[in-house]
Scaffold this active site. Structure first.
Site, mmCIF file in Angstrom:
data_model
loop_
_atom_site.group_PDB
_atom_site.id
_atom_site.type_symbol
_atom_site.label_atom_id
_atom_site.label_comp_id
_atom_site.label_asym_id
_atom_site.label_seq_id
_atom_site.Cartn_x
_atom_site.Cartn_y
_atom_site.Cartn_z
ATOM 1 N N ARG A 276 76.468 45.226 11.006
ATOM 2 C CA ARG A 276 77.003 46.187 10.043
ATOM 3 C C ARG A 276 75.817 46.726 9.261
ATOM 4 O O ARG A 276 74.697 46.268 9.384
ATOM 5 C CB ARG A 276 78.069 45.573 9.136
ATOM 6 C CG ARG A 276 77.941 44.097 8.706
ATOM 7 C CD ARG A 276 76.733 43.766 7.911
ATOM 8 N NE ARG A 276 76.600 44.639 6.760
ATOM 9 C CZ ARG A 276 75.476 44.806 6.093
ATOM 10 N NH1 ARG A 276 74.386 44.163 6.449
ATOM 11 N NH2 ARG A 276 75.416 45.616 5.068
ATOM 12 N N GLY A 277 76.127 47.806 8.496
ATOM 13 C CA GLY A 277 75.034 48.505 7.819
ATOM 14 C C GLY A 277 74.722 49.756 8.618
ATOM 15 O O GLY A 277 74.444 49.677 9.818
ATOM 16 N N ALA A 278 74.760 50.916 7.962
ATOM 17 C CA ALA A 278 74.689 52.177 8.709
ATOM 18 C C ALA A 278 73.549 52.236 9.725
ATOM 19 O O ALA A 278 73.783 52.468 10.920
ATOM 20 C CB ALA A 278 74.624 53.335 7.713
ATOM 21 N N ARG B 207 83.659 52.725 14.241
ATOM 22 C CA ARG B 207 83.857 52.807 12.772
ATOM 23 C C ARG B 207 83.611 54.265 12.378
ATOM 24 O O ARG B 207 82.748 54.930 12.954
ATOM 25 C CB ARG B 207 82.889 51.897 12.001
ATOM 26 C CG ARG B 207 83.124 50.410 12.216
ATOM 27 C CD ARG B 207 82.196 49.564 11.349
ATOM 28 N NE ARG B 207 82.613 49.528 9.934
ATOM 29 C CZ ARG B 207 81.870 48.990 8.959
ATOM 30 N NH1 ARG B 207 80.660 48.526 9.227
ATOM 31 N NH2 ARG B 207 82.315 48.968 7.714
ATOM 32 N N GLN C 154 79.022 40.793 1.561
ATOM 33 C CA GLN C 154 77.697 41.144 2.068
ATOM 34 C C GLN C 154 76.599 40.730 1.080
ATOM 35 O O GLN C 154 75.504 40.328 1.467
ATOM 36 C CB GLN C 154 77.585 42.651 2.336
ATOM 37 C CG GLN C 154 78.382 43.163 3.530
ATOM 38 C CD GLN C 154 79.747 43.698 3.144
ATOM 39 O OE1 GLN C 154 80.367 43.234 2.163
ATOM 40 N NE2 GLN C 154 80.253 44.651 3.907
ATOM 41 N N ASP D 125 76.022 55.025 3.464
ATOM 42 C CA ASP D 125 76.526 55.183 4.825
ATOM 43 C C ASP D 125 76.596 56.631 5.247
ATOM 44 O O ASP D 125 76.651 56.931 6.443
ATOM 45 C CB ASP D 125 77.903 54.517 4.928
ATOM 46 C CG ASP D 125 77.776 53.035 4.702
ATOM 47 O OD1 ASP D 125 77.746 52.618 3.517
ATOM 48 O OD2 ASP D 125 77.670 52.278 5.688
ATOM 49 N N ASN E 35 79.184 55.063 -0.026
ATOM 50 C CA ASN E 35 78.645 53.709 0.114
ATOM 51 C C ASN E 35 79.776 52.705 -0.073
ATOM 52 O O ASN E 35 80.934 53.065 -0.313
ATOM 53 C CB ASN E 35 77.511 53.483 -0.895
ATOM 54 C CG ASN E 35 76.652 52.278 -0.538
ATOM 55 O OD1 ASN E 35 76.190 52.144 0.586
ATOM 56 N ND2 ASN E 35 76.477 51.380 -1.479
ATOM 57 N N LYS E 36 79.434 51.434 0.033
ATOM 58 C CA LYS E 36 80.419 50.371 -0.058
ATOM 59 C C LYS E 36 81.315 50.494 -1.281
ATOM 60 O O LYS E 36 80.833 50.814 -2.382
ATOM 61 C CB LYS E 36 79.678 49.022 -0.094
ATOM 62 C CG LYS E 36 80.552 47.791 -0.133
ATOM 63 C CD LYS E 36 81.549 47.722 0.994
ATOM 64 C CE LYS E 36 80.903 47.912 2.333
ATOM 65 N NZ LYS E 36 81.815 48.386 3.407
HETATM 66 C C1 LIG Z 1 71.578 50.441 4.693
HETATM 67 S S1 LIG Z 1 73.191 50.987 4.866
HETATM 68 C C2 LIG Z 1 74.070 49.622 4.282
HETATM 69 C C3 LIG Z 1 75.447 50.015 3.863
HETATM 70 O O1 LIG Z 1 76.421 49.635 4.859
HETATM 71 C C4 LIG Z 1 77.315 48.739 4.244
HETATM 72 O O2 LIG Z 1 78.626 48.812 4.729
HETATM 73 P P1 LIG Z 1 79.105 47.750 5.848
HETATM 74 O O3 LIG Z 1 78.543 46.419 5.467
HETATM 75 O O4 LIG Z 1 80.631 47.815 5.759
HETATM 76 O O5 LIG Z 1 78.587 48.285 7.166
HETATM 77 C C5 LIG Z 1 77.267 49.125 2.793
HETATM 78 O O6 LIG Z 1 77.954 50.329 2.534
HETATM 79 C C6 LIG Z 1 75.791 49.269 2.617
HETATM 80 O O7 LIG Z 1 75.351 49.946 1.475
#
Ligand SMILES: CSC[C@H]1O[C@H](OP(=O)(O)O)[C@H](O)[C@@H]1O
Length: 338
Positions: free
Chosen positions: A52-54, A89, A188, A229, A239-240
Protein backbone atom coordinates in the site's frame (compact mmCIF):
# COMPACT_ATOMS: atom_id res chain seq x y z
CA UNK A 1 25.59 1.71 14.82
CA UNK A 2 25.93 -0.01 11.42
CA UNK A 3 23.41 1.49 8.98
CA UNK A 4 20.56 -0.88 8.16
CA UNK A 5 19.96 -2.04 4.59
CA UNK A 6 17.63 0.57 3.00
CA UNK A 7 13.99 -0.52 3.25
CA UNK A 8 12.53 -1.37 -0.16
CA UNK A 9 9.11 -3.09 0.08
CA UNK A 10 8.73 -4.07 -3.60
CA UNK A 11 11.24 -6.09 -5.61
CA UNK A 12 11.62 -8.59 -8.42
CA UNK A 13 13.32 -11.98 -8.37
CA UNK A 14 14.91 -12.12 -11.84
CA UNK A 15 15.91 -15.80 -11.54
CA UNK A 16 12.48 -17.07 -10.50
CA UNK A 17 10.45 -14.37 -12.32
CA UNK A 18 8.46 -13.45 -9.25
CA UNK A 19 7.32 -10.14 -7.78
CA UNK A 20 8.49 -9.82 -4.17
CA UNK A 21 6.35 -7.80 -1.73
CA UNK A 22 7.00 -7.22 1.97
CA UNK A 23 3.61 -8.17 3.44
CA UNK A 24 2.61 -4.99 5.29
CA UNK A 25 -0.44 -6.65 6.82
CA UNK A 26 1.92 -8.64 9.07
CA UNK A 27 4.17 -5.78 10.28
CA UNK A 28 5.46 -5.01 12.84
CA UNK A 29 5.15 -8.53 14.24
CA UNK A 30 6.80 -10.43 11.39
CA UNK A 31 8.66 -9.61 8.20
CA UNK A 32 7.33 -11.96 5.53
CA UNK A 33 7.64 -11.59 1.76
CA UNK A 34 5.03 -12.58 -0.78
CA UNK A 35 6.40 -14.18 -3.98
CA UNK A 36 3.87 -13.50 -6.75
CA UNK A 37 3.67 -14.84 -10.31
CA UNK A 38 0.40 -13.48 -11.75
CA UNK A 39 -1.52 -10.26 -12.25
CA UNK A 40 -4.33 -11.71 -10.13
CA UNK A 41 -1.98 -12.23 -7.21
CA UNK A 42 -0.55 -8.70 -7.52
CA UNK A 43 -4.01 -7.15 -7.81
CA UNK A 44 -5.10 -9.05 -4.71
CA UNK A 45 -2.01 -7.88 -2.81
CA UNK A 46 -2.85 -4.27 -3.70
CA UNK A 47 -6.55 -4.68 -2.88
CA UNK A 48 -5.85 -6.28 0.54
CA UNK A 49 -3.12 -3.74 1.45
CA UNK A 50 -0.31 -6.29 1.53
CA UNK A 51 1.38 -3.53 -0.47
CA UNK A 52 0.00 0.00 0.00
CA UNK A 53 1.03 3.60 -0.42
CA UNK A 54 0.54 5.35 -3.75
CA UNK A 55 4.07 5.03 -5.19
CA UNK A 56 4.58 1.49 -3.87
CA UNK A 57 1.28 0.45 -5.45
CA UNK A 58 2.47 1.86 -8.78
CA UNK A 59 5.77 -0.03 -8.59
CA UNK A 60 3.98 -3.27 -7.67
CA UNK A 61 1.57 -2.76 -10.57
CA UNK A 62 4.45 -2.28 -13.01
CA UNK A 63 6.06 -5.54 -11.88
CA UNK A 64 2.68 -7.26 -12.07
CA UNK A 65 2.53 -6.48 -15.79
CA UNK A 66 6.20 -7.34 -16.29
CA UNK A 67 5.94 -10.75 -14.60
CA UNK A 68 3.04 -11.72 -16.85
CA UNK A 69 5.13 -10.84 -19.92
CA UNK A 70 8.14 -12.73 -18.56
CA UNK A 71 5.90 -15.77 -18.08
CA UNK A 72 4.81 -15.73 -21.72
CA UNK A 73 1.50 -13.82 -21.66
CA UNK A 74 -0.05 -13.01 -25.04
CA UNK A 75 -0.70 -9.34 -25.95
CA UNK A 76 -4.39 -9.87 -25.15
CA UNK A 77 -3.52 -11.39 -21.77
CA UNK A 78 -1.20 -8.47 -21.04
CA UNK A 79 -4.01 -6.03 -21.77
CA UNK A 80 -6.37 -8.03 -19.53
CA UNK A 81 -3.73 -8.23 -16.78
CA UNK A 82 -3.18 -4.46 -16.97
CA UNK A 83 -6.91 -3.76 -16.65
CA UNK A 84 -7.19 -6.16 -13.71
CA UNK A 85 -4.31 -4.56 -11.81
CA UNK A 86 -5.47 -1.01 -12.56
CA UNK A 87 -8.89 -1.82 -11.09
CA UNK A 88 -7.51 -2.98 -7.73
CA UNK A 89 -7.92 0.41 -5.94
CA UNK A 90 -9.44 3.64 -7.31
CA UNK A 91 -7.82 6.58 -5.51
CA UNK A 92 -4.01 6.53 -5.81
CA UNK A 93 -3.32 7.90 -9.30
CA UNK A 94 0.10 6.21 -9.30
CA UNK A 95 -1.64 2.88 -9.97
CA UNK A 96 -3.26 4.03 -13.20
CA UNK A 97 -0.16 6.06 -14.10
CA UNK A 98 2.16 3.04 -13.76
CA UNK A 99 -0.17 0.72 -15.69
CA UNK A 100 -0.55 3.30 -18.46
CA UNK A 101 3.24 3.68 -18.68
CA UNK A 102 3.66 -0.09 -18.95
CA UNK A 103 0.83 -0.32 -21.50
CA UNK A 104 2.74 2.00 -23.82
CA UNK A 105 5.48 -0.67 -23.97
CA UNK A 106 3.35 -3.83 -24.19
CA UNK A 107 4.58 -4.62 -27.71
CA UNK A 108 8.24 -4.14 -26.73
CA UNK A 109 8.59 -7.63 -25.25
CA UNK A 110 9.29 -9.13 -21.80
CA UNK A 111 12.80 -7.78 -21.34
CA UNK A 112 11.75 -4.21 -22.16
CA UNK A 113 8.73 -4.42 -19.86
CA UNK A 114 10.85 -5.64 -16.96
CA UNK A 115 13.34 -2.86 -17.65
CA UNK A 116 10.47 -0.34 -17.59
CA UNK A 117 9.27 -1.67 -14.23
CA UNK A 118 12.81 -1.43 -12.84
CA UNK A 119 12.97 2.16 -14.15
CA UNK A 120 9.69 3.07 -12.42
CA UNK A 121 11.05 1.64 -9.18
CA UNK A 122 14.45 3.35 -9.46
CA UNK A 123 12.91 6.69 -10.48
CA UNK A 124 10.55 6.62 -7.50
CA UNK A 125 13.29 6.12 -4.94
CA UNK A 126 15.39 8.82 -6.64
CA UNK A 127 12.36 11.15 -6.52
CA UNK A 128 11.93 10.45 -2.80
CA UNK A 129 15.58 11.28 -2.12
CA UNK A 130 15.30 14.48 -4.22
CA UNK A 131 12.13 15.48 -2.33
CA UNK A 132 13.99 14.86 0.91
CA UNK A 133 16.78 17.18 -0.15
CA UNK A 134 14.34 19.89 -1.28
CA UNK A 135 11.99 19.55 1.70
CA UNK A 136 14.35 19.01 4.64
CA UNK A 137 15.26 22.74 4.84
CA UNK A 138 11.59 23.47 5.53
CA UNK A 139 11.91 21.70 8.90
CA UNK A 140 13.18 23.92 11.73
CA UNK A 141 16.07 22.58 13.81
CA UNK A 142 14.76 20.02 16.27
CA UNK A 143 11.31 20.08 14.65
CA UNK A 144 8.63 17.90 16.16
CA UNK A 145 6.95 16.61 13.00
CA UNK A 146 3.43 15.19 13.04
CA UNK A 147 2.74 12.57 10.37
CA UNK A 148 -0.43 10.72 9.41
CA UNK A 149 -0.68 7.22 7.98
CA UNK A 150 2.58 5.94 6.47
CA UNK A 151 4.29 7.94 3.75
CA UNK A 152 7.65 6.32 4.33
CA UNK A 153 9.86 3.80 2.62
CA UNK A 154 7.04 1.27 3.01
CA UNK A 155 4.75 3.45 0.88
CA UNK A 156 7.27 3.94 -1.91
CA UNK A 157 10.10 2.20 -3.76
CA UNK A 158 12.28 3.31 -0.84
CA UNK A 159 13.21 6.27 1.41
CA UNK A 160 9.67 7.68 1.56
CA UNK A 161 7.93 10.92 0.72
CA UNK A 162 6.89 12.60 4.00
CA UNK A 163 9.37 10.45 5.92
CA UNK A 164 11.91 11.20 3.18
CA UNK A 165 11.97 14.79 4.42
CA UNK A 166 12.50 13.49 7.96
CA UNK A 167 15.31 11.14 6.88
CA UNK A 168 17.04 13.86 4.88
CA UNK A 169 16.80 16.29 7.79
CA UNK A 170 18.31 13.73 10.18
CA UNK A 171 21.05 12.92 7.65
CA UNK A 172 21.80 16.66 7.47
CA UNK A 173 22.28 16.73 11.26
CA UNK A 174 18.87 18.14 12.19
CA UNK A 175 17.62 16.17 15.24
CA UNK A 176 13.97 16.12 14.21
CA UNK A 177 11.55 13.81 15.99
CA UNK A 178 8.24 12.39 14.83
CA UNK A 179 4.76 12.06 16.27
CA UNK A 180 2.98 9.34 14.26
CA UNK A 181 -0.82 9.22 14.21
CA UNK A 182 -1.78 5.57 14.63
CA UNK A 183 -4.21 6.04 11.68
CA UNK A 184 -7.16 3.79 12.23
CA UNK A 185 -8.39 1.39 11.07
CA UNK A 186 -5.37 -0.14 9.28
CA UNK A 187 -2.91 1.46 11.77
CA UNK A 188 -0.35 2.47 9.13
CA UNK A 189 1.17 4.91 11.62
CA UNK A 190 1.37 2.73 14.70
CA UNK A 191 2.38 -0.42 12.80
CA UNK A 192 4.38 0.87 9.82
CA UNK A 193 5.71 4.39 10.45
CA UNK A 194 6.77 3.52 13.99
CA UNK A 195 8.43 0.31 12.77
CA UNK A 196 10.42 1.90 9.97
CA UNK A 197 11.54 4.91 12.03
CA UNK A 198 12.55 2.75 14.99
CA UNK A 199 14.48 0.57 12.51
CA UNK A 200 16.35 3.72 11.39
CA UNK A 201 16.92 5.00 14.91
CA UNK A 202 14.72 8.09 14.40
CA UNK A 203 12.74 9.02 17.55
CA UNK A 204 9.02 8.39 17.03
CA UNK A 205 6.03 8.62 19.38
CA UNK A 206 2.71 7.03 18.50
CA UNK A 207 -0.50 9.04 19.04
CA UNK A 208 -4.11 8.02 18.78
CA UNK A 209 -5.85 9.86 15.96
CA UNK A 210 -7.64 12.28 18.27
CA UNK A 211 -4.58 13.66 20.11
CA UNK A 212 -3.09 16.04 17.53
CA UNK A 213 -5.23 19.06 18.44
CA UNK A 214 -4.32 18.93 22.10
CA UNK A 215 -0.60 18.64 21.36
CA UNK A 216 -0.83 21.55 18.90
CA UNK A 217 -2.67 23.63 21.52
CA UNK A 218 0.22 22.94 23.95
CA UNK A 219 2.85 23.96 21.39
CA UNK A 220 4.28 20.44 21.12
CA UNK A 221 3.98 20.16 17.31
CA UNK A 222 6.18 22.16 14.93
CA UNK A 223 4.57 21.19 11.63
CA UNK A 224 2.57 18.54 9.85
CA UNK A 225 4.10 16.56 6.96
CA UNK A 226 1.99 14.05 5.04
CA UNK A 227 2.04 12.15 1.76
CA UNK A 228 -0.64 12.05 -0.89
CA UNK A 229 -2.45 9.62 -3.15
CA UNK A 230 -3.54 12.14 -5.73
CA UNK A 231 -3.04 15.90 -6.15
CA UNK A 232 -5.55 17.71 -8.36
CA UNK A 233 -4.61 20.47 -10.79
CA UNK A 234 -5.86 23.16 -8.40
CA UNK A 235 -3.62 21.89 -5.60
CA UNK A 236 -6.30 20.02 -3.63
CA UNK A 237 -4.63 17.06 -1.89
CA UNK A 238 -6.20 13.62 -1.48
CA UNK A 239 -4.68 11.58 1.33
CA UNK A 240 -5.56 9.14 4.08
CA UNK A 241 -8.79 9.80 5.94
CA UNK A 242 -8.06 12.17 8.82
CA UNK A 243 -5.63 14.34 6.87
CA UNK A 244 -8.18 17.10 6.26
CA UNK A 245 -8.88 17.38 9.98
CA UNK A 246 -5.14 17.79 10.64
CA UNK A 247 -4.95 20.54 8.01
CA UNK A 248 -7.80 22.45 9.68
CA UNK A 249 -6.14 22.06 13.08
CA UNK A 250 -2.76 23.15 11.70
CA UNK A 251 -4.31 26.26 10.15
CA UNK A 252 -6.14 27.07 13.42
CA UNK A 253 -2.87 26.79 15.36
CA UNK A 254 -0.78 28.63 12.75
CA UNK A 255 1.39 25.59 11.94
CA UNK A 256 2.84 24.74 8.51
CA UNK A 257 1.09 21.88 6.68
CA UNK A 258 3.40 20.24 4.13
CA UNK A 259 2.64 17.59 1.54
CA UNK A 260 5.40 15.51 -0.05
CA UNK A 261 4.58 13.59 -3.22
CA UNK A 262 6.35 12.53 -6.41
CA UNK A 263 5.19 14.06 -9.68
CA UNK A 264 3.57 10.69 -10.51
CA UNK A 265 1.00 11.57 -7.80
CA UNK A 266 0.12 14.90 -9.41
CA UNK A 267 -2.93 14.44 -11.65
CA UNK A 268 -3.37 17.55 -13.81
CA UNK A 269 -6.18 15.78 -15.66
CA UNK A 270 -8.27 16.01 -12.48
CA UNK A 271 -9.29 19.62 -12.03
CA UNK A 272 -10.18 19.64 -8.34
CA UNK A 273 -10.28 17.42 -5.29
CA UNK A 274 -14.04 16.84 -5.48
CA UNK A 275 -13.44 14.93 -8.72
CA UNK A 276 -11.10 12.38 -7.11
CA UNK A 277 -12.71 8.94 -6.58
CA UNK A 278 -12.63 8.09 -2.86
CA UNK A 279 -12.24 4.40 -2.06
CA UNK A 280 -14.88 3.01 0.32
CA UNK A 281 -13.52 -0.03 2.13
CA UNK A 282 -15.53 -2.62 4.05
CA UNK A 283 -17.15 -1.89 7.42
CA UNK A 284 -15.50 -4.96 8.91
CA UNK A 285 -12.13 -3.18 8.67
CA UNK A 286 -13.54 -0.57 11.09
CA UNK A 287 -15.38 -2.74 13.59
CA UNK A 288 -12.91 -5.62 13.78
CA UNK A 289 -9.31 -5.63 15.03
CA UNK A 290 -7.46 -8.86 14.28
CA UNK A 291 -10.88 -10.37 13.61
CA UNK A 292 -12.32 -9.43 17.02
CA UNK A 293 -15.47 -7.31 17.01
CA UNK A 294 -15.07 -3.94 18.78
CA UNK A 295 -18.65 -2.80 18.12
CA UNK A 296 -21.98 -4.56 18.67
CA UNK A 297 -22.74 -7.19 16.04
CA UNK A 298 -24.70 -5.68 13.15
CA UNK A 299 -23.95 -2.01 13.85
CA UNK A 300 -23.10 -0.37 10.50
CA UNK A 301 -19.77 1.40 9.91
CA UNK A 302 -18.30 3.64 7.18
CA UNK A 303 -14.74 3.55 5.84
CA UNK A 304 -13.96 6.24 3.27
CA UNK A 305 -10.25 5.47 3.03
CA UNK A 306 -9.26 9.01 1.94
CA UNK A 307 -10.30 12.62 2.23
CA UNK A 308 -9.47 15.82 0.37
CA UNK A 309 -7.61 18.79 1.83
CA UNK A 310 -8.34 22.04 -0.02
CA UNK A 311 -5.30 23.74 -1.53
CA UNK A 312 -5.96 26.79 0.64
CA UNK A 313 -4.96 24.77 3.72
CA UNK A 314 -1.70 23.48 2.21
CA UNK A 315 1.44 25.47 2.98
CA UNK A 316 3.56 23.78 0.29
CA UNK A 317 3.74 20.68 -1.87
CA UNK A 318 7.23 19.18 -2.15
CA UNK A 319 7.87 17.27 -5.38
CA UNK A 320 11.11 16.11 -6.96
CA UNK A 321 10.61 18.85 -9.58
CA UNK A 322 10.51 21.55 -6.91
CA UNK A 323 8.43 23.00 -4.11
CA UNK A 324 5.00 24.39 -4.97
CA UNK A 325 3.71 27.10 -2.64
CA UNK A 326 1.52 30.19 -2.75
CA UNK A 327 -0.89 29.81 -5.67
CA UNK A 328 -0.58 26.03 -5.86
CA UNK A 329 -2.43 25.70 -9.17
CA UNK A 330 -0.04 28.14 -10.84
CA UNK A 331 2.98 26.58 -9.12
CA UNK A 332 1.97 23.10 -10.30
CA UNK A 333 1.55 24.38 -13.85
CA UNK A 334 5.06 25.84 -13.67
CA UNK A 335 6.47 22.55 -12.37
CA UNK A 336 4.62 20.68 -15.14
CA UNK A 337 6.65 22.63 -17.62
CA UNK A 338 9.89 22.04 -15.66
C1 LIG B 1 3.48 8.00 -0.12
S1 LIG B 1 1.82 7.80 -0.46
C2 LIG B 1 1.25 7.14 1.03
C3 LIG B 1 -0.22 7.34 1.17
O1 LIG B 1 -0.94 6.12 0.89
C4 LIG B 1 -1.65 5.77 2.06
O2 LIG B 1 -2.86 5.12 1.82
P1 LIG B 1 -2.92 3.51 1.90
O3 LIG B 1 -2.09 3.10 3.07
O4 LIG B 1 -4.41 3.22 2.08
O5 LIG B 1 -2.40 3.02 0.56
C5 LIG B 1 -1.87 7.09 2.74
O6 LIG B 1 -2.87 7.86 2.11
C6 LIG B 1 -0.51 7.69 2.59
O7 LIG B 1 -0.40 9.07 2.81
Amino acid sequence: MTPREPLRPVGYDDAADRVRLLDQRKLPAVETWLELETAEQVADAIRTLAVRGAPAIGVAAAYGVAVEARRGASPERLREASRLIASARPTAVNLAWAVARMSRRLEAGPAALLAEAHAIRDEDEASCRRMGALGAPLLPRGARVLTHCNAGALATAGYGTALGLVRAAVEAGNPVTVFADETRPFFQGARLTAWELQRDGIPVTVLTDGMAGWLMQRGEISCVVVGSDRIAANGDVCNKIGTYALAVLARHHGLPFYVAAPWSTVDLATARGADIPIEERGADEVVRINGALIAPEGVPARYPAFDVTPAALVTAIVTERGVADGDLAAALRRLAGA
